[in-house]
Design an enzyme around this catalytic site. Structure first.
Site, PDB file in Angstrom:
ATOM      1  N   ASP A   1      -9.047  10.626   0.351  1.00  9.76           N
ATOM      2  CA  ASP A   1      -9.894  11.897   0.863  1.00  9.76           C
ATOM      3  C   ASP A   1      -9.613  13.229  -0.096  1.00  9.76           C
ATOM      4  O   ASP A   1      -7.888  13.179  -0.868  1.00  9.76           O
ATOM      5  CB  ASP A   1      -9.780  12.340   2.701  1.00  9.76           C
ATOM      6  CG  ASP A   1      -8.472  12.292   2.924  1.00  9.76           C
ATOM      7  OD1 ASP A   1      -7.088  12.022   1.674  1.00  9.76           O
ATOM      8  OD2 ASP A   1      -7.706  12.241   4.172  1.00  9.76           O
TER       9      ASP A   1
ATOM     10  N   ASN B   1       1.129  -1.041  -0.360  1.00  9.62           N
ATOM     11  CA  ASN B   1       0.170   0.172   0.530  1.00  9.62           C
ATOM     12  C   ASN B   1       0.370   1.233  -0.306  1.00  9.62           C
ATOM     13  O   ASN B   1       1.867   1.266   0.598  1.00  9.62           O
ATOM     14  CB  ASN B   1      -0.794   0.190   1.550  1.00  9.62           C
ATOM     15  CG  ASN B   1      -1.785   0.903   1.141  1.00  9.62           C
ATOM     16  OD1 ASN B   1      -2.695   1.149   0.451  1.00  9.62           O
ATOM     17  ND2 ASN B   1      -1.962   1.660   2.505  1.00  9.62           N
TER      18      ASN B   1
ATOM     19  N   HIS C   1      -4.465   9.716  -0.697  1.00 13.23           N
ATOM     20  CA  HIS C   1      -4.733  10.747  -0.862  1.00 13.23           C
ATOM     21  C   HIS C   1      -4.582  12.210  -1.158  1.00 13.23           C
ATOM     22  O   HIS C   1      -3.513  12.739  -2.076  1.00 13.23           O
ATOM     23  CB  HIS C   1      -4.192  11.280   0.230  1.00 13.23           C
ATOM     24  CG  HIS C   1      -4.111  10.094   1.656  1.00 13.23           C
ATOM     25  ND1 HIS C   1      -4.934  10.511   2.292  1.00 13.23           N
ATOM     26  CD2 HIS C   1      -3.627   9.206   2.446  1.00 13.23           C
ATOM     27  CE1 HIS C   1      -5.379   9.323   3.004  1.00 13.23           C
ATOM     28  NE2 HIS C   1      -4.366   8.359   2.945  1.00 13.23           N
TER      29      HIS C   1
END
Ligand code: XIL
Length: 373
Positions: free
Chosen positions: A285, A217, A253
């Protein structure tokens, strides 16, 4: 169609209370620390199909990170979580500093609480994370250890955590953010063990839970470019060496002023899929703080980015989940991280859906996708 969905939804909504009780009973039988029981949740039926019901019927995962304190304390938080999502990622509760604050002494109470909630509500858990350069306990960062000691400590940590949740957590971010801008990032693991710490971590996780799907990740490698090329080369090499890697998490992000374009994200997902890997968006986000437009325009632009990213993921069969780093602006890591207020998520601070929420509903509704890889 509408009425079928609602019926399924209503059945869903009656389940949580029963499942919470069953989950807690199962946990005590298996010796897992039982969280303090909370009154059964009253999840309100939503008027329209929820993100969860739309994802479920497409056999897709829509997820969010979970803040354990909000989950414990705020009814609106837990109700919205159970209603809208079928996948959760503990925000901090499974990290090294939380789970092994003293050497060899493990604390799983917070992680257990989230896992029990997820089980009670039939949600998948993304375990996050086992190896990272930061959020490490002081005993580890301040200590002086030989290579052999570091290997033993990392192995014990991974095996203990992954084993504990065998059968309950079947996706793990094994190694998080190991890549710098083209070469491996400096860390206690790289310095003390060498680059092989990455392969080793995956082997230990596999040993502890052969069923789990193991992910690498990272952030900043979502589209095309130097970092995503380096991640691609890293994971390709791992596969060639027979490392049990199942997928790559693209954190996502981003901000209104800085984001990868959809074509590049699609191409990157496709090249990872061509290696036989699964792909998931794991931490999306969208920061709004650097954009000077009025709020309404910012929220519309934010909605478009959320919608497009989900659409891109849904268009690639190997992209199996879309997870956000929180769901309500009341609990986002961004204000603390940047030192400025922000509105990066899909519900506002009062749990009202924002334009971004409706963009996700639309992307899911329009997807013709029928199954996961
Ligand atoms: C962040 C959490 O949101 C914060 O609460 C914590 O203080 C630091 O970590 N990439 C990741 C996540 O992989 O684990 C990070 O989470 C955000 C960036």
């Amino acid at each position: 169609m509408e009425s079928v969905n609602l019926e399924v939804l209503q059945r869903f909504i009656r389940l949580p209370g029963i499942l919470l009780i069953l989950g807690i009973a199962a946990c005590s039988l298996t010796g897992i620390q039982t969280p303090i029981a909370k009154p059964a949740l009253t999840v309100q039926p939503a008027q329209a199909p929820t993100l969860r019901s739309l994802a479920q019927s497409r056999r897709f995962y829509i997820g969010t990170t979970v803040n354990v304190n909000a989950l414990r304390d705020e009814a609106a938080y837990s109700a919205t979580l159970a209603r809208e999502f079928n996948m959760v990622t503990p925000e901090v509760s499974m990290k090294f500093s939380e789970t092994e604050p003293q050497r060899g002494i493990f604390t799983f109470a917070q992680a257990d609480y989230i896992v029990a909630f997820a089980q009670a509500h039939q949600m998948q858990v993304r375990g996050h994370n086992l190896v990272w350069y930061t959020d490490l306990p002081a005993w580890l960062t301040n200590g002086k250890f030989t290579r052999a000691e570091l290997i033993t400590m990392l192995r014990d940590h991974i095996i203990t955590e992954v084993k504990r949740y065998r059968g309950q957590v079947n996706i793990w971010d094994v190694v998080n953010e190991a890549m710098g801008d083209g070469t491996l990032r400096d860390s206690i693991w790289l310095r003390g063990i060498g680059p092989e710490y990455i392969d080793m971590a995956f082997q230990w996780a596999r040993e502890a839970n052969p069923q789990a799907r193991l992910f690498y990740n990272d952030y900043g490698g979502e589209g095309l470019g130097r970092k995503s090329d380096a991640i691609y080369a890293l994971v390709k090499g791992m596969l060639q060496r027979g490392v049990p890697l199942a997928g790559v998490g693209l954190q996502m992000h981003i901000s209104l002023n800085s984001y990868p374009n959809q074509k590049d994200v699609l191409a990157n997902m496709q090249r990872l899929a061509a290696l036989g890997l699964e792909v998931q968006i794991t931490e999306m986000d969208v920061k709004t703080q650097d954009d000077a437009r009025p709020m309404q325009a910012k929220l519309a632009a934010q909605a478009q980015l959320y919608g497009e990213m989900l659409q891109t993921c849904l268009s690639v069969t190997a992209c199996t989940a879309f997870v956000m780093w929180g769901f309500t602006d009341a609990h986002s890591w961004i204000p603390a991280f940047t030192g400025r207020p922000d509105y990066p998520l899909i519900f506002d601070a009062l749990y009202r859906p924002k334009p971004a929420y409706f963009a996700l509903v639309q992307a899911l509704s329009q997807s013709t996708r029928v199954g996961v890889k």
